[in-house]
Write an enzyme that holds these catalytic residues in place. Sequence first.
Site, PDB file in Angstrom:
ATOM      1  N   ARG A 131       0.820  -1.221   0.000  1.00 55.95           N
ATOM      2  CA  ARG A 131       0.000   0.000   0.000  1.00 55.95           C
ATOM      3  C   ARG A 131       0.852   1.270   0.000  1.00 55.95           C
ATOM      4  NH1 ARG A 131      -4.067  -0.309   4.740  1.00 55.95           N
ATOM      5  NH2 ARG A 131      -2.433  -1.469   5.791  1.00 55.95           N
ATOM      6  N   GLU A 132       1.975   1.217  -0.720  1.00 54.52           N
ATOM      7  CA  GLU A 132       2.883   2.365  -0.743  1.00 54.52           C
ATOM      8  C   GLU A 132       2.191   3.629  -1.272  1.00 54.52           C
ATOM      9  OE1 GLU A 132       3.572  -0.669  -1.635  1.00 54.52           O
ATOM     10  OE2 GLU A 132       5.517  -1.272  -0.829  1.00 54.52           O
TER      11      GLU A 132
ATOM     12  N   LYS B 267      -0.933   4.536  -1.019  1.00 56.72           N
ATOM     13  CA  LYS B 267      -1.819   5.122  -0.010  1.00 56.72           C
ATOM     14  C   LYS B 267      -1.004   5.971   0.961  1.00 56.72           C
ATOM     15  CE  LYS B 267      -4.880   3.681   3.768  1.00 56.72           C
ATOM     16  NZ  LYS B 267      -6.197   4.123   3.274  1.00 56.72           N
TER      17      LYS B 267
ATOM     18  N   ILE C 104     -29.938   3.566  11.634  1.00 54.82           N
ATOM     19  CA  ILE C 104     -29.676   2.460  10.704  1.00 54.82           C
ATOM     20  C   ILE C 104     -28.798   1.370  11.324  1.00 54.82           C
ATOM     21  CG2 ILE C 104     -28.865   1.906   8.353  1.00 54.82           C
ATOM     22  CD1 ILE C 104     -31.415   3.625   8.539  1.00 54.82           C
TER      23      ILE C 104
ATOM     24  N   HIS D 116     -23.527  11.419   5.079  1.00 51.30           N
ATOM     25  CA  HIS D 116     -22.192  11.448   4.471  1.00 51.30           C
ATOM     26  C   HIS D 116     -21.504  12.775   4.661  1.00 51.30           C
ATOM     27  CE1 HIS D 116     -24.533   8.309   2.443  1.00 51.30           C
ATOM     28  NE2 HIS D 116     -23.411   7.635   2.551  1.00 51.30           N
TER      29      HIS D 116
END
Length: 775
Positions: A15-16, A18, A446, A709
Site C-alpha cells: 500500500r505504498e 496510499k 440504521i 455522508h
Amino acid sequence: MITHNLGYPRIGPKRELKKASESFWEGNISSADLMQAGSVIKKNNWLFQKEAGIDLIPSNDFSFYDHVLDMAVSVGAIPVRFKCLQNYMRNDEAGFYFALARGYQKDGFDITAMEMTKWFDTNYHYIVPEFTRNQKFGFLSRKIVNEFTEAKELGIITKPVLIGPVSFLLMGKAKEESFDTLDLLPELLPVYLDIIYELTAKGARWIQFDEPFLVTDINDRAREMLRIAYEEIGKEFQRLKIMLATYFDGLTENLDTAMALSIDAIHIDLVRAPDQLKTVLEKLPGNMSLSLGLVDGRNIWKNDFTNSLYLIKSAVEAAGADRIMIAPSCSLIHTPVDIDLETDENILPAGIKQWMAFSKQKIDEVVTLRELALSRIADPSDNIKLLFNSENLHSKKSSPLIHSVRVQERLGDILKLEMLSRSDFRTRKMKQRELLKLPVLPSTTIGSFPQTPEVRSWRAKMKKGDISREDYVSLVMKEIGNAIKWQEDAGLDVLVHGEFERNDMVEYFGEMLEGFAFTKNGWIQSYGSRYVKPPVIYGDVNRPRPMTVEWIKYAQSLTNKPVKGMLTGPVTILQWSFVRNDQPLSETCLQIALAIRDEVLDLEKAGIKIIQIDEPALREGLPLKRTDWKDYLDWAVRAFRLTYAGVKDETQIHTHMCYSEFSDIIEQISSLDADVLTIECSRSQMEMLDVFAGYKYPNDIGPGVYDIHSPRIPSEKEIADLLGKAASVIPEDQLWVNPDCGLKTRKWEETKRSIENMIKAVRTVRERYTVPAEK
Ligand code: GLN
Ligand code: ZN
C-alpha cells in the site's frame, strides 16, 4: 502468439501509494516526493512484467487517484466550478488534481469534489467526468506521454492504455442542461489524435483503448460513434496498432459493431463470457488479432490451465497462432498484488492459499499459458507445469475444506423452509403493533454509531495482545450502555446497540462463518486512497455458533424499548467478497442465507422483537445486461426471503439499502416483503418516494431524512419539511423516521445534534397528524 497485460495494480505491494498520497495530503511530503513514490511503483511493475515475459506491458495504468479522472484531466475536461482554483493553483499540479477528486475548502474556496460512481459491476469507484453542452477539450496533462517515456528510459516500449473516446463520453455526465454526451465526440476526437500523435512520435507501436461499454446495452448512436472514432484514428495513424479492450461480459449484441471497427486487435473476456469465443472466431476479420482474456482479473483463484489451453487451441485453429494474444480477462487492479506476501498461517492457511493467485501470480500464469500452448503445438505430450496445475485444481475439487455434507443436506431442504411463509403484511402489521406499541412515525437509526478512534484502538490492542479479550468485551459493553442510555434520553423509539464490536459489516460476519478466509495484504483499491480487503469465500458456508446474539441481548437488557438485531444480508456478504468459482453465485448466496437465518432464529429465540437484515449491495449486483437482471433478482430475492423463513408474524423484519435508484427494481424490492425498509432519500429531496407511491408500495418505509455522508447538522425545520414532503406521498401510518445510513463515520457531537433535531422534527410533525385523527 504474444502475451500482454491490460493493467497492473498501482497501490504497491504494501500500500505504498496510499501512504504516499495521504502524507502528501497531510502536507508531510512534497509533490516531488509523491511523484518519486509513484515512479518507484511504476518502475517495479514494469520491470516485473518484463522479467516475467509479458510482451506488451501497459503504461498509463498507473494513477495517483483514478484513471478516469486522469483521462478527464488529460483532455482538459475541468468542471467549470474549478476554473478559478485551477488558475490559483497553476503551480501545484498535484494539489489541483487531488482537489478535483476530493474538493477544496481552503484559501477562501469552497468547491465540492467531482462525483464518484461504481466502475461497471465492480467495487471500484471512478470520478465521473462532467461535460457541458459547449464543452471545449484540450491536451492539458502530459501524463500519458510522460509515462510512456518514463518506461522507455527503462528500455520498455509500453502499450499505453487509454479509456476509449466513446466510453469516456458515456461515462461522463451532462451538466447545466441535459444533452447526449456523445454529441461531444467531434470536439473530443482531435485531442485524442494529439495525444496519439505524441505517443507515436515517441515510439509507441500499440495503444490499447478500453471500450467496456461494448458489453452493455448501448444504442445505435453509440455504435455509430465507435465506428467513426476508430475509423478516424485508424486513418490518421496507419502504422499504429490499435487494440480495443472489452471486459466484464460478452460482446453479444455489439459483436458485429466491434468486428467492423477499424482496429488491429480486440480483447474479449473469456472468464465472464467464455461462450462468446465461438461466434467471435466465426466473425473475426482476417486482419484482426484476437486477445483472449483467460486469467481471471476479478477473482483470486488459480487458472485452470487445461480449460484455458482448450480455448487457446480452438482460437489457434480458427485464426492461426500469429493472430492470438494471451492476457488476463481485465485490468488486474481488481485483484490484490502478491499472494506470496501472505505468510501468516493463522490468517490464511496454506491449504487454501495453495489454490489462490494474485496479480503477480496471474502475470506468470499468462506467460505459462503461452509456453504451454506453444509446446503443445510442437509436442502434445504433457508438461510438468500443466500436471501440477491439474493436480492443484483436483485437490481443490475434492477437498473436505470446501465441501460440507451438512451444508449440502441443508440446501436440499430449502424448499421445505421456503414453505414456512408468514401471514400477509396487514396481519403481521396488526400483530406487531399490538406487541411493539410504537407511536406513529416511529423513529430509529440504521445501526452503527460512531466508530471513534478509541473504539478502534481497543480492537487493535486486543489483536496485539495488549488487552485481554475480557477487557475488550467490557469496554465495548460500556460503549453499548452509553449508546442505549443516550438513545433513550434522545427519545428514539427503536434502539440499536451501535455495532461497536464490528470492524466492517461483511468482515465481521465472515470471520465467524465457516467457508471464509482472510488475507493480511489482500488489498484492492475502492477509490482514491481507500482500499478494501475482501474476504475470500472458498467453501460451503456454515454458521457454527451464534454471532451477534450476546451483544444484542445485552443491549436489550438495558432498556424497555425494542433494540434491533443487526445483520448483514446474504447478497451483500456475497457481493463484497471474493467468491467461489466452482459453483453458481446463487448457490453460495443461498448457503449464506441459511447461515444468516440461523442467526435470525436465535435472535428471535433470545426475545429480540425487531431484526434488521441490511442489503446495501443488492442493487450494485445487477448484471451489466438487462436480459440477465431477472435471473439475478430472482435468486437475490429468494436468498433474502430465506433469511427470515420460519420467523413469527410478530417479529418485525427490517432491511436497509443505501442508494436511491429504485425505479427499475421496485417490484423485487417489494417482493423482499420486509416489514420495514429504510432507504437513502435526503439527497434527492424525497423525490424518489414517488416511485414507491406510484407502485403503491404496501409495507412500511423509512426514507432517510438527512445525509449522513456530510458533517453538516440538519436543522429541525429542514427535517420537518422533508418529513412533510414524505407524508404527502406515502400514507403516514406507513412512514418511519431515520437518517440515511449508519453513523459509524460521523463524530458523536454531530450525531447527537442531528438526531436531536430529527426527534424534535418528528414530534412537531406527529402533532400535525395525530390531533385531527383523534377528533
Ligand atoms: N447497519 C449498517 C450501519 O449502520 C448499514 C451500513 C450500510 O448500509 N452500508 O453501518
Ligand atoms: Zn446504508
